[in-house]
Design a protein around this motif. Structure first.
Motif, PDB file in Angstrom:
ATOM      1  N   GLU A 197       0.839  -1.193   0.000  1.00  0.00           N
ATOM      2  CA  GLU A 197       0.000   0.000   0.000  1.00  0.00           C
ATOM      3  C   GLU A 197       0.881   1.253   0.000  1.00  0.00           C
ATOM      4  OE1 GLU A 197      -3.677   0.856  -0.868  1.00  0.00           O
ATOM      5  OE2 GLU A 197      -3.228  -1.169  -0.112  1.00  0.00           O
ATOM      6  N   ALA A 198       1.967   1.215   0.789  1.00  0.00           N
ATOM      7  CA  ALA A 198       2.877   2.358   0.826  1.00  0.00           C
ATOM      8  C   ALA A 198       3.484   2.590  -0.559  1.00  0.00           C
ATOM      9  CB  ALA A 198       3.981   2.107   1.852  1.00  0.00           C
ATOM     10  N   HIS A 199       3.830   1.497  -1.215  1.00  0.00           N
ATOM     11  CA  HIS A 199       4.400   1.587  -2.555  1.00  0.00           C
ATOM     12  C   HIS A 199       3.422   2.272  -3.506  1.00  0.00           C
ATOM     13  CE1 HIS A 199       5.665   0.356  -6.522  1.00  0.00           C
ATOM     14  NE2 HIS A 199       4.775  -0.599  -6.592  1.00  0.00           N
ATOM     15  N   PHE A 200       2.157   1.885  -3.450  1.00  0.00           N
ATOM     16  CA  PHE A 200       1.181   2.499  -4.349  1.00  0.00           C
ATOM     17  C   PHE A 200       0.916   3.948  -3.981  1.00  0.00           C
ATOM     18  CE2 PHE A 200      -0.166  -1.991  -5.192  1.00  0.00           C
ATOM     19  CZ  PHE A 200       0.243  -1.976  -6.515  1.00  0.00           C
ATOM     20  N   THR A 201       0.913   4.213  -2.703  1.00  0.00           N
ATOM     21  CA  THR A 201       0.686   5.583  -2.263  1.00  0.00           C
ATOM     22  C   THR A 201       1.736   6.519  -2.859  1.00  0.00           C
ATOM     23  OG1 THR A 201      -0.322   4.862  -0.196  1.00  0.00           O
ATOM     24  CG2 THR A 201       0.546   7.098  -0.240  1.00  0.00           C
ATOM     25  N   ARG A 202       2.961   6.027  -2.957  1.00  0.00           N
ATOM     26  CA  ARG A 202       4.010   6.854  -3.530  1.00  0.00           C
ATOM     27  C   ARG A 202       3.684   7.253  -4.957  1.00  0.00           C
ATOM     28  NH1 ARG A 202       8.416   4.032  -1.966  1.00  0.00           N
ATOM     29  NH2 ARG A 202       7.642   2.522  -3.446  1.00  0.00           N
ATOM     30  N   ARG A 211      -7.103   0.862  -6.812  1.00  0.00           N
ATOM     31  CA  ARG A 211      -7.064   1.641  -8.055  1.00  0.00           C
ATOM     32  C   ARG A 211      -6.050   1.069  -9.027  1.00  0.00           C
ATOM     33  NH1 ARG A 211      -8.424   5.956  -4.576  1.00  0.00           N
ATOM     34  NH2 ARG A 211      -6.277   6.437  -4.018  1.00  0.00           N
ATOM     35  N   PHE A 212      -4.905   0.620  -8.523  1.00  0.00           N
ATOM     36  CA  PHE A 212      -3.901   0.034  -9.404  1.00  0.00           C
ATOM     37  C   PHE A 212      -4.452  -1.188 -10.132  1.00  0.00           C
ATOM     38  CE2 PHE A 212      -0.640  -3.240 -10.058  1.00  0.00           C
ATOM     39  CZ  PHE A 212       0.210  -2.573 -10.923  1.00  0.00           C
ATOM     40  N   VAL A 213      -5.152  -2.024  -9.394  1.00  0.00           N
ATOM     41  CA  VAL A 213      -5.679  -3.244 -10.000  1.00  0.00           C
ATOM     42  C   VAL A 213      -6.607  -2.921 -11.154  1.00  0.00           C
ATOM     43  CG1 VAL A 213      -7.094  -5.266  -9.630  1.00  0.00           C
ATOM     44  CG2 VAL A 213      -5.432  -4.585  -7.907  1.00  0.00           C
ATOM     45  N   VAL A 214      -7.454  -1.922 -10.954  1.00  0.00           N
ATOM     46  CA  VAL A 214      -8.363  -1.541 -12.028  1.00  0.00           C
ATOM     47  C   VAL A 214      -7.574  -1.113 -13.263  1.00  0.00           C
ATOM     48  CG1 VAL A 214     -10.117   0.115 -12.744  1.00  0.00           C
ATOM     49  CG2 VAL A 214     -10.194  -0.871 -10.440  1.00  0.00           C
ATOM     50  N   LEU A 215      -6.568  -0.274 -13.045  1.00  0.00           N
ATOM     51  CA  LEU A 215      -5.795   0.233 -14.179  1.00  0.00           C
ATOM     52  C   LEU A 215      -5.074  -0.896 -14.911  1.00  0.00           C
ATOM     53  CD1 LEU A 215      -4.262   3.540 -12.735  1.00  0.00           C
ATOM     54  CD2 LEU A 215      -6.272   3.254 -14.195  1.00  0.00           C
ATOM     55  N   ILE A 216      -4.468  -1.807 -14.142  1.00  0.00           N
ATOM     56  CA  ILE A 216      -3.702  -2.853 -14.820  1.00  0.00           C
ATOM     57  C   ILE A 216      -4.639  -3.813 -15.545  1.00  0.00           C
ATOM     58  CG2 ILE A 216      -3.546  -4.454 -12.868  1.00  0.00           C
ATOM     59  CD1 ILE A 216      -0.526  -3.810 -14.878  1.00  0.00           C
ATOM     60  N   GLN A 217      -5.813  -4.042 -14.989  1.00  0.00           N
ATOM     61  CA  GLN A 217      -6.779  -4.890 -15.674  1.00  0.00           C
ATOM     62  C   GLN A 217      -7.184  -4.256 -17.001  1.00  0.00           C
ATOM     63  OE1 GLN A 217      -7.529  -7.802 -15.099  1.00  0.00           O
ATOM     64  NE2 GLN A 217      -7.745  -8.248 -12.902  1.00  0.00           N
ATOM     65  N   PRO A 222       7.481   0.062 -14.828  1.00  0.00           N
ATOM     66  CA  PRO A 222       8.884  -0.336 -14.659  1.00  0.00           C
ATOM     67  C   PRO A 222       9.305  -0.312 -13.190  1.00  0.00           C
ATOM     68  CG  PRO A 222       8.682   1.093 -16.558  1.00  0.00           C
ATOM     69  CD  PRO A 222       7.336   1.082 -15.886  1.00  0.00           C
ATOM     70  N   ASP A 223       8.979   0.762 -12.487  1.00  0.00           N
ATOM     71  CA  ASP A 223       9.326   0.821 -11.065  1.00  0.00           C
ATOM     72  C   ASP A 223       8.635  -0.313 -10.309  1.00  0.00           C
ATOM     73  OD1 ASP A 223      10.279   2.013  -8.534  1.00  0.00           O
ATOM     74  OD2 ASP A 223       8.166   2.468  -8.222  1.00  0.00           O
ATOM     75  N   HIS A 224       7.381  -0.508 -10.615  1.00  0.00           N
ATOM     76  CA  HIS A 224       6.604  -1.548  -9.938  1.00  0.00           C
ATOM     77  C   HIS A 224       7.247  -2.925 -10.117  1.00  0.00           C
ATOM     78  CE1 HIS A 224       3.054  -3.555  -8.397  1.00  0.00           C
ATOM     79  NE2 HIS A 224       2.944  -4.252  -9.509  1.00  0.00           N
ATOM     80  N   TYR A 225       7.542  -3.255 -11.360  1.00  0.00           N
ATOM     81  CA  TYR A 225       8.118  -4.573 -11.635  1.00  0.00           C
ATOM     82  C   TYR A 225       9.510  -4.717 -11.042  1.00  0.00           C
ATOM     83  CZ  TYR A 225       4.236  -5.483 -14.806  1.00  0.00           C
ATOM     84  OH  TYR A 225       2.993  -5.699 -15.331  1.00  0.00           O
ATOM     85  N   ARG A 226      10.250  -3.632 -11.057  1.00  0.00           N
ATOM     86  CA  ARG A 226      11.598  -3.675 -10.514  1.00  0.00           C
ATOM     87  C   ARG A 226      11.544  -3.954  -9.009  1.00  0.00           C
ATOM     88  NH1 ARG A 226      13.898   0.227 -13.627  1.00  0.00           N
ATOM     89  NH2 ARG A 226      12.623   1.690 -12.462  1.00  0.00           N
ATOM     90  N   ARG A 227      10.589  -3.322  -8.354  1.00  0.00           N
ATOM     91  CA  ARG A 227      10.488  -3.518  -6.904  1.00  0.00           C
ATOM     92  C   ARG A 227      10.079  -4.944  -6.547  1.00  0.00           C
ATOM     93  NH1 ARG A 227      10.527   1.041  -3.710  1.00  0.00           N
ATOM     94  NH2 ARG A 227      10.641   2.964  -4.912  1.00  0.00           N
ATOM     95  N   ILE A 228       9.193  -5.498  -7.323  1.00  0.00           N
ATOM     96  CA  ILE A 228       8.767  -6.865  -7.033  1.00  0.00           C
ATOM     97  C   ILE A 228       9.917  -7.830  -7.276  1.00  0.00           C
ATOM     98  CG2 ILE A 228       7.214  -8.715  -7.757  1.00  0.00           C
ATOM     99  CD1 ILE A 228       5.058  -6.662  -8.042  1.00  0.00           C
ATOM    100  N   ALA A 229      10.670  -7.564  -8.320  1.00  0.00           N
ATOM    101  CA  ALA A 229      11.835  -8.417  -8.579  1.00  0.00           C
ATOM    102  C   ALA A 229      12.808  -8.338  -7.405  1.00  0.00           C
ATOM    103  CB  ALA A 229      12.518  -7.978  -9.878  1.00  0.00           C
ATOM    104  N   THR A 230      12.986  -7.146  -6.875  1.00  0.00           N
ATOM    105  CA  THR A 230      13.898  -6.977  -5.744  1.00  0.00           C
ATOM    106  C   THR A 230      13.351  -7.644  -4.484  1.00  0.00           C
ATOM    107  OG1 THR A 230      14.514  -4.844  -6.695  1.00  0.00           O
ATOM    108  CG2 THR A 230      15.257  -5.308  -4.440  1.00  0.00           C
ATOM    109  N   LEU A 231      12.045  -7.494  -4.293  1.00  0.00           N
ATOM    110  CA  LEU A 231      11.405  -8.141  -3.143  1.00  0.00           C
ATOM    111  C   LEU A 231      11.693  -9.631  -3.115  1.00  0.00           C
ATOM    112  CD1 LEU A 231       9.184  -8.272  -0.837  1.00  0.00           C
ATOM    113  CD2 LEU A 231       7.533  -8.656  -2.679  1.00  0.00           C
ATOM    114  N   MET A 232      11.630 -10.249  -4.285  1.00  0.00           N
ATOM    115  CA  MET A 232      11.779 -11.698  -4.363  1.00  0.00           C
ATOM    116  C   MET A 232      13.228 -12.132  -4.592  1.00  0.00           C
ATOM    117  SD  MET A 232       8.973 -13.177  -3.732  1.00  0.00           S
ATOM    118  CE  MET A 232       7.337 -12.534  -3.390  1.00  0.00           C
TER     119      MET A 232
END
Lengths: 182, 182
Positions: free
Chosen positions: A57-62, A69-75, A144-154
């Motif tokens: 949630e903090a990530h999306f807030t940034r 809202r993100f889910v709607v947009l990506i869908q 790009p930021d989103h995917y990069r962060r998830i890659a880093t998370l994992m």
DNA sequence: GCCAGATGGTCAGGCACCGAATCATCTTGC
DNA sequence: GCAAGATGATTCGGTGCCTGACCATCTGGC
């Protein structure tokens, strides 16, 4: 019914918990139903669950979004990529929230100029939802930021570990009815 | 600082998601940052996270509680077991919620006659919180069902698998700062 | 002693979600 | 072709939690 989407959960009402093993064993003497290793594992999951949800949630807030809202947009982004268009009920289904909630999400996204509503050609009860040019730019800009962060998370997990983790999570998932059922 | 407690998370804003692997690979062509196995694992976790949280909440609702209220009661139960008494701020700390939230939780628990507030002997800013007889009976009455359900939830996993799961979750946890950080 | 700052509890306002009820439109069975 | 029921979007009221601002009380340095 495609999807690359997200989560659901009513109130992340949660709280963290720090299992104290000796405490559990002490309590187990009074409650024979208590399985210390089950509790410890369950609490670990709940704790991570909350950490993860709140970090997400903090990530999306940034980016000025919420998870919903993100889910709607990506869908919408994915659907339009294949030339499909979606109705509110379809997005709600894909996103695993109620239609009432979807109404609210779409209202704020429309107010922000990221999506638009258009009459449905065949059924006047519904309408179709579309990304505006601004909405498309916006989501492309943050992915790009989103995917990069998830890659880093994992990153701390090897591919083999990720596979194992998904297997184990599936087993937990199979036990969930025990919580709700009777 | 002991604990056998629970979760936290602001808005369980979530939504479920059904990863579609071929979709991801298709998107990955456009976004080189996208690591399909990371996304798939992350989405699996978020989905389980929400399922688990919502099943947990449903479980507590059946007993007329929320997760937050349960945590307060179990904290008090454990503390009084050792002859300690707790202040609102201490319970908030143990439960990982804010003091403001604790005020609300205590208000409703007191209204339901499960806890009582007593003047703090030394510091007039605070008070101590105690289970009433009714509160103690209540929590004792629900714990067997609670513990039995958690044992059943985890039944699909062997003890070795539970250990592995906790290890893997700890690794994920270590990656979480990547989500929040910059 | 005494006032600045720390600490404790509360209140007001906000957010994200839900369920149930409502109204419009479509679809079916006859 | 027309009621009866299904389905879609919305509104309303409620819940559980949060943040930030507030006041009261305690504590420490001078």
């Amino acid at each position: 019914m495609s999807a690359v989407i997200l989560p659901r959960s009513k109130n992340a009402t949660p709280m963290k918990l720090v299992p104290r093993y000796e405490r559990l064993k002490q309590l187990a003497k009074r409650f024979p139903e208590l399985d210390p290793s089950a509790i410890e594992t369950c609490l670990t999951m709940l704790r991570l669950s909350n950490e993860l949800t709140s970090a997400y949630e903090a990530h999306f807030t940034r980016h000025g979004l919420s998870q919903g809202r993100f889910v709607v947009l990506i869908q919408l982004f994915i659907a339009e990529d294949s030339g499909e268009s979606l109705s509110p009920a379809e997005i709600a289904e894909l996103s695993q929230c109620t239609r009432a909630t979807m109404t609210g999400l779409l209202d704020t996204l429309e107010k922000d100029g990221l999506i638009s509503r258009a009459d449905h050609p065949e059924d006047r009860r519904m309408y179709t939802v579309h990304l505006t040019a601004r909405g498309r730019e916006f989501i492309q800009g943050m992915l790009p930021d989103h995917y990069r962060r998830i890659a880093t998370l994992m990153a701390p997990l090897s591919h083999a570990e990720r596979d194992t983790l998904r297997d184990l999570l599936a087993k937990v998932s199979s036990g969930i009815p025990a919580l709700r059922d009777p």
